[in-house]
Design a protein around this motif. Structure first.
Motif, PDB file in Angstrom:
ATOM      1  N   UNK A 152       5.232   6.543  -5.446  1.00 14.17           N
ATOM      2  CA  UNK A 152       4.105   6.945  -4.591  1.00 14.17           C
ATOM      3  C   UNK A 152       3.844   8.444  -4.707  1.00 14.17           C
ATOM      4  N   UNK A 153       4.921   9.214  -4.818  1.00 19.32           N
ATOM      5  CA  UNK A 153       4.762  10.668  -4.970  1.00 19.32           C
ATOM      6  C   UNK A 153       4.047  10.983  -6.278  1.00 19.32           C
ATOM      7  N   UNK A 154       4.412  10.285  -7.340  1.00 18.53           N
ATOM      8  CA  UNK A 154       3.765  10.527  -8.631  1.00 18.53           C
ATOM      9  C   UNK A 154       2.286  10.139  -8.587  1.00 18.53           C
ATOM     10  N   UNK A 155       1.949   9.153  -7.769  1.00 20.36           N
ATOM     11  CA  UNK A 155       0.550   8.734  -7.649  1.00 20.36           C
ATOM     12  C   UNK A 155      -0.242   9.656  -6.730  1.00 20.36           C
ATOM     13  N   UNK A 156       0.434  10.643  -6.126  1.00 23.94           N
ATOM     14  CA  UNK A 156      -0.247  11.571  -5.244  1.00 23.94           C
ATOM     15  C   UNK A 156      -0.420  11.074  -3.827  1.00 23.94           C
ATOM     16  N   UNK A 157       0.293  10.005  -3.461  1.00 24.71           N
ATOM     17  CA  UNK A 157       0.153   9.422  -2.132  1.00 24.71           C
ATOM     18  C   UNK A 157       1.028  10.114  -1.093  1.00 24.71           C
ATOM     19  N   UNK A 158       2.089  10.785  -1.541  1.00 24.45           N
ATOM     20  CA  UNK A 158       3.017  11.453  -0.632  1.00 24.45           C
ATOM     21  C   UNK A 158       2.990  12.950  -0.893  1.00 24.45           C
TER      22      UNK A 158
END
Length: 494
Positions: A152-158
């Motif tokens: 999720x962090x890599x997807x920019x969500x976090x």
């Protein structure tokens, strides 16, 4: 608009202080919040407690002052450093409780990185040591542990933030994801020479750089608050980690000036100017402040347990009801007994950096009681401070042996400050305004707002309330400090 609102979000409480245009405090509010200890050595905060107490105390201080939001020119924020949060970019919901700076859960991770030979590179770039104290390995733990967090962090969500970043996000309604240089410098992933996040260290810890906030000066525009919070949008113009804010509040703007803050922990900073001084004695090289793009550096020594030892007397041993009782108890202690307390409840900080150590008491006799334990608790703060100053003298030279400016809750105790002067063999200066952490945040915001003077003029406005001069003879001082050294060595050997 003649007032400045300082938000001081600390480890055990949140406080808001309103200052007038002369930087005189006119109203304040404070609220404690629970500490959570899910496992031995783990320390957490509920992020909703951080936000609720900040918003509540800010509103309460404004109400007490009897002013309107239209009278407030700016907000300054200062905060407990290194405490780590990750939250959902869309909803603002944290994925886990905040991991507090005192938390030791990543000790094994730090040890593995040391064993792999990474500490010299990390120290050279960040000025920090590989210790669970700092944010970097906390971020890694969260991304490793929470299901799907790294993806999720890599997807920019976090997104990640220390407490200042989380508060800026909440105050601005999610419009600003930013931090200042002093808080960034405490994360273990910020290069203090280049003033940028370090891609190589982030890769080593497998931290996606997309989650990191923008880094700004300490006196800068950090957005405006939501209009519904205080009745109108108020600009956030000053941000600094608590110890750097206290350095500013103590007007330590010249190289060689020193301050020590006594809150939950104790933190001594020595201004080294434009020079990054690599420590040979396991101190930290850090950023004191950054103004108009120019960085001023410092040597810092961090003690994990200072005021927290008084909380232990109150909440753990229950031998006092409030902190102020310790002074009378210490004064009444039997001078023939020399009880020593090494308060390594969450490990030893500088200059030892032993997260595995735990507290110990030495010199108990059948007649030792509450008074002797109270005296030992207060004295432990003085001994630990001398450990820091001895290391600073070795790194910086004789310039580090001068006057120590002090602030924080423990400085209200004349007994403690006198012992501090005695064991240091140096004058200890207590200012008129002891809430220098909040004062520093207010000054930075006021400087950006154009209602506070430049640092040189502010330095001249610093006012002394009392100087504590050493009265202990050299032989007694040396004997006591040598005994403390043996106690620490014994604690580390267990």
């Amino acid at each position: 608009m003649t007032h400045i609102l300082a938000i001081d979000q600390g480890t055990t409480s949140s406080r808001a202080i309103l200052f007038d245009e002369g930087l005189r405090p006119v109203a304040q509010a404070q609220e404690e919040f629970p500490q959570h200890y899910p496992r031995p050595g783990w320390v957490e905060h509920d992020p909703s407690d951080l936000w609720a107490t900040v918003a509540g105390t800010a509103r309460a201080a404004i109400e007490k002052a009897g002013i309107a939001a239209t009278d407030i020119a700016a907000i300054g924020i200062t905060n407990q450093r290194e405490t780590t949060l990750i939250w959902d970019r869309a909803t603002g919901e944290p994925i886990h409780p905040a991991i507090v700076w005192q938390d030791r859960r990543t000790a094994d991770s730090c040890a593995a990185l040391k064993a792999a030979g990474h500490e010299p590179m990390i120290t050279a770039r960040t000025g920090l040591l590989l210790d669970p104290y700092f944010s970097g390995t906390k971020i890694k733990w969260l991304l490793d542990t929470i299901p799907d967090a790294r993806a999720r962090a890599r997807r920019g969500e976090l997104i990640f933030g220390t407490v200042d970043t989380f508060l800026i996000w909440k105050l601005t309604g999610g419009r600003v994801h930013a931090t200042d240089a002093t808080n960034a410098a405490r994360t273990l992933i910020f290069n203090i020479a280049t003033g940028e996040w370090d891609a190589e260290i982030c890769a080593l810890l497998d931290i996606p750089m997309a989650i990191l906030p923008e880094v700004r000066d300490c006196a800068a525009f950090f957005g405006t608050t939501r209009a519904d919070l205080f009745g109108r949008e108020i600009p956030i113009l000053g941000v600094a980690g608590d110890q750097q804010a206290a350095t500013v509040g103590q007007a330590c703007f010249s190289p060689g000036m020193m301050k020590s803050t006594y809150g939950t922990g104790c933190f001594a900073l020595l201004n080294t100017g434009a020079d990054r001084v690599p420590s040979q004695n396991r101190l930290l090289t850090t950023i004191a402040y950054r103004l108009e793009g120019r960085t001023t550096y410092a040597l810092e020594g961090s003690i994990f347990i200072a005021g927290a030892v008084v909380q232990w007397l109150r909440d753990g041993l229950k031998i006092i009801r409030e902190a102020g009782e310790t002074q009378a108890l210490a004064s009444a202690a039997d001078p023939a007994q020399e009880v020593l307390l090494v308060p390594a409840f969450t490990g030893l900080g500088a200059p030892y950096w032993r997260p595995d150590c735990r507290g110990a008491v030495y010199g108990l006799t059948r007649n030792s009681g509450q008074a002797e334990l109270a005296r030992a608790a207060l004295e432990s703060v003085g001994y630990q401070t001398r450990d820091l100053l001895e290391a600073m003298r070795a790194d910086w030279g004789g310039a580090a042996g001068g006057i120590l400016r002090v602030d924080g809750g423990m400085t209200a105790s004349d007994w403690t400050m006198q012992f501090l002067a005695d064991i240091l063999g140096a004058p200890v200066d207590r200012p008129v305004v002891t809430e220098t952490t909040a004062l520093g945040a207010a000054y930075l915001a006021g400087l950006k707002a154009g209602i506070c003077p430049d640092p040189a003029a502010f330095q001249h406005s610093w006012a002394l309330e009392r100087r504590f001069s050493p009265v202990m003879d050299d032989e007694t001082r040396d004997r006591k400090y040598a005994r403390w050294g043996r106690a620490v060595a014994a604690t580390m050997s267990v």
